[in-house]
Design a protein around this motif. Sequence first.
Motif, PDB file in Angstrom:
ATOM      1  N   LEU A  32      -2.641  37.504  44.169  1.00 60.76           N
ATOM      2  CA  LEU A  32      -1.312  36.906  43.994  1.00 60.76           C
ATOM      3  C   LEU A  32      -0.814  37.062  42.561  1.00 60.76           C
ATOM      4  O   LEU A  32       0.390  37.208  42.329  1.00 60.76           O
ATOM      5  CB  LEU A  32      -1.362  35.426  44.381  1.00 60.76           C
ATOM      6  N   SER A  33      -1.714  37.018  41.582  1.00 58.82           N
ATOM      7  CA  SER A  33      -1.298  37.213  40.195  1.00 58.82           C
ATOM      8  C   SER A  33      -0.699  38.596  40.010  1.00 58.82           C
ATOM      9  O   SER A  33       0.358  38.759  39.378  1.00 58.82           O
ATOM     10  CB  SER A  33      -2.497  37.026  39.257  1.00 58.82           C
ATOM     11  N   ALA A  34      -1.382  39.608  40.554  1.00 58.88           N
ATOM     12  CA  ALA A  34      -0.864  40.972  40.451  1.00 58.88           C
ATOM     13  C   ALA A  34       0.486  41.102  41.143  1.00 58.88           C
ATOM     14  O   ALA A  34       1.381  41.814  40.673  1.00 58.88           O
ATOM     15  CB  ALA A  34      -1.864  41.957  41.050  1.00 58.88           C
ATOM     16  N   VAL A  47       6.512  31.413  42.468  1.00 51.88           N
ATOM     17  CA  VAL A  47       5.540  30.878  41.510  1.00 51.88           C
ATOM     18  C   VAL A  47       4.807  29.684  42.111  1.00 51.88           C
ATOM     19  O   VAL A  47       3.577  29.565  42.021  1.00 51.88           O
ATOM     20  CB  VAL A  47       6.246  30.488  40.199  1.00 51.88           C
ATOM     21  N   ARG A  48       5.549  28.788  42.746  1.00 52.12           N
ATOM     22  CA  ARG A  48       4.926  27.605  43.355  1.00 52.12           C
ATOM     23  C   ARG A  48       3.954  27.993  44.465  1.00 52.12           C
ATOM     24  O   ARG A  48       2.865  27.415  44.585  1.00 52.12           O
ATOM     25  CB  ARG A  48       6.011  26.680  43.905  1.00 52.12           C
ATOM     26  N   THR A  49       4.344  28.983  45.272  1.00 52.52           N
ATOM     27  CA  THR A  49       3.464  29.429  46.358  1.00 52.52           C
ATOM     28  C   THR A  49       2.169  30.012  45.805  1.00 52.52           C
ATOM     29  O   THR A  49       1.067  29.701  46.295  1.00 52.52           O
ATOM     30  CB  THR A  49       4.179  30.474  47.223  1.00 52.52           C
ATOM     31  N   ALA A  50       2.280  30.873  44.783  1.00 52.01           N
ATOM     32  CA  ALA A  50       1.079  31.478  44.199  1.00 52.01           C
ATOM     33  C   ALA A  50       0.175  30.408  43.596  1.00 52.01           C
ATOM     34  O   ALA A  50      -1.043  30.408  43.818  1.00 52.01           O
ATOM     35  CB  ALA A  50       1.476  32.501  43.139  1.00 52.01           C
ATOM     36  N   PHE A  51       0.769  29.472  42.847  1.00 53.74           N
ATOM     37  CA  PHE A  51      -0.020  28.422  42.205  1.00 53.74           C
ATOM     38  C   PHE A  51      -0.713  27.536  43.241  1.00 53.74           C
ATOM     39  O   PHE A  51      -1.904  27.229  43.118  1.00 53.74           O
ATOM     40  CB  PHE A  51       0.879  27.570  41.306  1.00 53.74           C
ATOM     41  N   THR A  52       0.015  27.145  44.270  1.00 50.52           N
ATOM     42  CA  THR A  52      -0.556  26.279  45.306  1.00 50.52           C
ATOM     43  C   THR A  52      -1.691  26.981  46.037  1.00 50.52           C
ATOM     44  O   THR A  52      -2.773  26.406  46.239  1.00 50.52           O
ATOM     45  CB  THR A  52       0.530  25.861  46.309  1.00 50.52           C
ATOM     46  N   ALA A  53      -1.469  28.228  46.437  1.00 54.16           N
ATOM     47  CA  ALA A  53      -2.487  28.959  47.187  1.00 54.16           C
ATOM     48  C   ALA A  53      -3.737  29.182  46.337  1.00 54.16           C
ATOM     49  O   ALA A  53      -4.868  28.966  46.805  1.00 54.16           O
ATOM     50  CB  ALA A  53      -1.921  30.297  47.660  1.00 54.16           C
ATOM     51  N   GLN A  54      -3.545  29.607  45.098  1.00 55.61           N
ATOM     52  CA  GLN A  54      -4.703  29.875  44.235  1.00 55.61           C
ATOM     53  C   GLN A  54      -5.511  28.607  43.973  1.00 55.61           C
ATOM     54  O   GLN A  54      -6.747  28.626  44.020  1.00 55.61           O
ATOM     55  CB  GLN A  54      -4.228  30.492  42.913  1.00 55.61           C
ATOM     56  N   THR A  55      -4.822  27.503  43.731  1.00 56.38           N
ATOM     57  CA  THR A  55      -5.527  26.256  43.449  1.00 56.38           C
ATOM     58  C   THR A  55      -6.276  25.743  44.665  1.00 56.38           C
ATOM     59  O   THR A  55      -7.434  25.311  44.569  1.00 56.38           O
ATOM     60  CB  THR A  55      -4.543  25.192  42.940  1.00 56.38           C
ATOM     61  N   THR A 100      -1.840  31.608  37.540  1.00 53.98           N
ATOM     62  CA  THR A 100      -0.389  31.789  37.650  1.00 53.98           C
ATOM     63  C   THR A 100       0.248  31.864  36.264  1.00 53.98           C
ATOM     64  O   THR A 100       1.112  32.717  36.012  1.00 53.98           O
ATOM     65  CB  THR A 100       0.230  30.633  38.453  1.00 53.98           C
ATOM     66  N   SER A 101      -0.169  30.997  35.365  1.00 48.33           N
ATOM     67  CA  SER A 101       0.365  31.027  33.998  1.00 48.33           C
ATOM     68  C   SER A 101       0.061  32.357  33.324  1.00 48.33           C
ATOM     69  O   SER A 101       0.930  32.956  32.669  1.00 48.33           O
ATOM     70  CB  SER A 101      -0.240  29.882  33.176  1.00 48.33           C
ATOM     71  N   ALA A 102      -1.183  32.838  33.465  1.00 51.71           N
ATOM     72  CA  ALA A 102      -1.553  34.113  32.856  1.00 51.71           C
ATOM     73  C   ALA A 102      -0.732  35.265  33.428  1.00 51.71           C
ATOM     74  O   ALA A 102      -0.308  36.170  32.708  1.00 51.71           O
ATOM     75  CB  ALA A 102      -3.050  34.370  33.067  1.00 51.71           C
ATOM     76  N   PRO A 165       6.797  25.763  37.401  1.00 51.79           N
ATOM     77  CA  PRO A 165       6.810  24.690  38.408  1.00 51.79           C
ATOM     78  C   PRO A 165       5.477  24.616  39.149  1.00 51.79           C
ATOM     79  O   PRO A 165       4.897  25.645  39.506  1.00 51.79           O
ATOM     80  CB  PRO A 165       7.949  25.095  39.355  1.00 51.79           C
ATOM     81  N   ILE A 166       4.980  23.402  39.387  1.00 53.63           N
ATOM     82  CA  ILE A 166       3.681  23.227  40.036  1.00 53.63           C
ATOM     83  C   ILE A 166       3.777  22.381  41.314  1.00 53.63           C
ATOM     84  O   ILE A 166       2.754  22.043  41.907  1.00 53.63           O
ATOM     85  CB  ILE A 166       2.663  22.585  39.074  1.00 53.63           C
ATOM     86  N   ALA A 167       4.983  22.038  41.730  1.00 54.42           N
ATOM     87  CA  ALA A 167       5.133  21.283  42.976  1.00 54.42           C
ATOM     88  C   ALA A 167       4.567  22.100  44.129  1.00 54.42           C
ATOM     89  O   ALA A 167       4.891  23.282  44.284  1.00 54.42           O
ATOM     90  CB  ALA A 167       6.598  20.971  43.224  1.00 54.42           C
ATOM     91  N   PRO A 168       3.693  21.509  44.953  1.00 52.28           N
ATOM     92  CA  PRO A 168       3.037  22.273  46.025  1.00 52.28           C
ATOM     93  C   PRO A 168       4.042  22.913  46.983  1.00 52.28           C
ATOM     94  O   PRO A 168       5.021  22.292  47.383  1.00 52.28           O
ATOM     95  CB  PRO A 168       2.185  21.224  46.742  1.00 52.28           C
ATOM     96  N   LEU A 169       3.773  24.178  47.327  1.00 51.53           N
ATOM     97  CA  LEU A 169       4.609  24.885  48.293  1.00 51.53           C
ATOM     98  C   LEU A 169       3.810  26.053  48.853  1.00 51.53           C
ATOM     99  O   LEU A 169       3.175  26.802  48.107  1.00 51.53           O
ATOM    100  CB  LEU A 169       5.890  25.417  47.632  1.00 51.53           C
TER     101      LEU A 169
END
Length: 459
Positions: A32-34, A47-55, A100-102, A165-169
């Motif tokens: 997802l980062s790539a 961004v929210r989707t990638a962050f939520t899925a990775q976490t 996601t930040s990186a 943004p970090i709200a889950p999605l």
Amino acid sequence: MLARLLGPASYGVIAIASLVISLGLLIADSGLSASLVQRKEIHDNDVRTAFTAQTLIGIGLALSIALSAPLLAHAYSQPILAPVLQVLAFTLVLQSASQTSAALLRRRMDFRRIQKTQVGSYLLSYLGFGIPAAYLGLGVWSLTGAQVLQTTLNLALLYHATRHPIAPLLQRDTHMLHFGGRILATNIVNWVSTYLDSFLLGRAFGTATLGLYNRAFFLLNTPVTVVVSASQGVLFAATSRTQNQTDTARQTYLATFGGLATVIVPAFMTAAAAAASLVEATYGQQWVNAIPFVLPLAIAMPLFALMAIAGPILAGLNRPQEELRAQSLAALVAIPALLLAASWSLAALVWVGVFVHALRFTLMTAAACNVLRVSAGTISRILLRAVLLAGLCAFLPALIEQFWTAPALLKFLLEILVSGTTWLLLLLMLPNVFTEPETKRYLHRLTRKLPQRFARRFA
């Protein structure tokens, strides 16, 4: 400093745990980062989707690793491995949340911020906690605690730099899933080809031997990783911006390939010539049994570095399947070969690992040349120049290593000085012999960033 304080056994335990965590991190990222870096436009929901899925994946994997840690500890006959792995499983959640930040910083091509964060968190953690804890006798826990602290600081600093943004999605994104899936499959295949030998070595020959191999690997791999990681990030982001410009990608690839070969091949041939002094000067007498690992690793590392720059260019051109195909073929050969070698001898396992690196280099370079329309003759010419330069640079250090009796540190410093001076003089006196035209053009542009008096001299 930590190697001198702790010895091989502690590093063998950490090596096994780190291999497990690194594989978990690849799975948690899921490509997802790539995908965030490669696609032309992204929105907050992406961004929210990638962050939520990775976490979430990171949390699930961390729990799985923590629960299965006793089984792995039993397999390696190392009871201490279970609690160490359970603690480090927590870092997998933190690393997953920081990806996601990186990725957003790489998309902005803000590599300075990434480097500052990585270096700063490492120095604070290992100088501030790892070394004092080792002095106090905490052993493997000094390395474990330092790694947890570094991961925590890295997450905080990266998020502070992006504030995304970090709200889950969770939303279905066909492009992200398709592209990310191919990247994930490629990364896992790469991991198998790169680290399977370490897993087998620790299982067949013990964690102390793995610790020796791991530190020799770390000593030679660290400079390569620094250079390759920086190059990969820039190459992927830059190629993603110009996805349809194959000519530009070809020039970039040749300039990078030629530049890396000119620097890395001589450096590692010198390391092989000065293996005993290198290990003793860096780690001390208790690590002399790691010296035999230096020669095969010194051959493997340039192959790994030159292979690794093809992947981000292929991915940036939206051709990650080319890397997946090449790496999968290499893995199909590597797995049975490494399993057979592990049942034979330690030397066989190490040298089969070198063969695997050579095979991966050949297949990946061929894939890149096919996409970028680069001839095999061009690649061969670059490699021959680099090997010739390396032989000339390593000749005198090899004589010093063989015939001069002196303290290891003094001998190694002299070998570095002699090799570096030879390298610089040969490039300055014979630039057309040892440097590719694409590399020279890139270096000429690079000199413009130097102060004017230096720029004129180097140009």
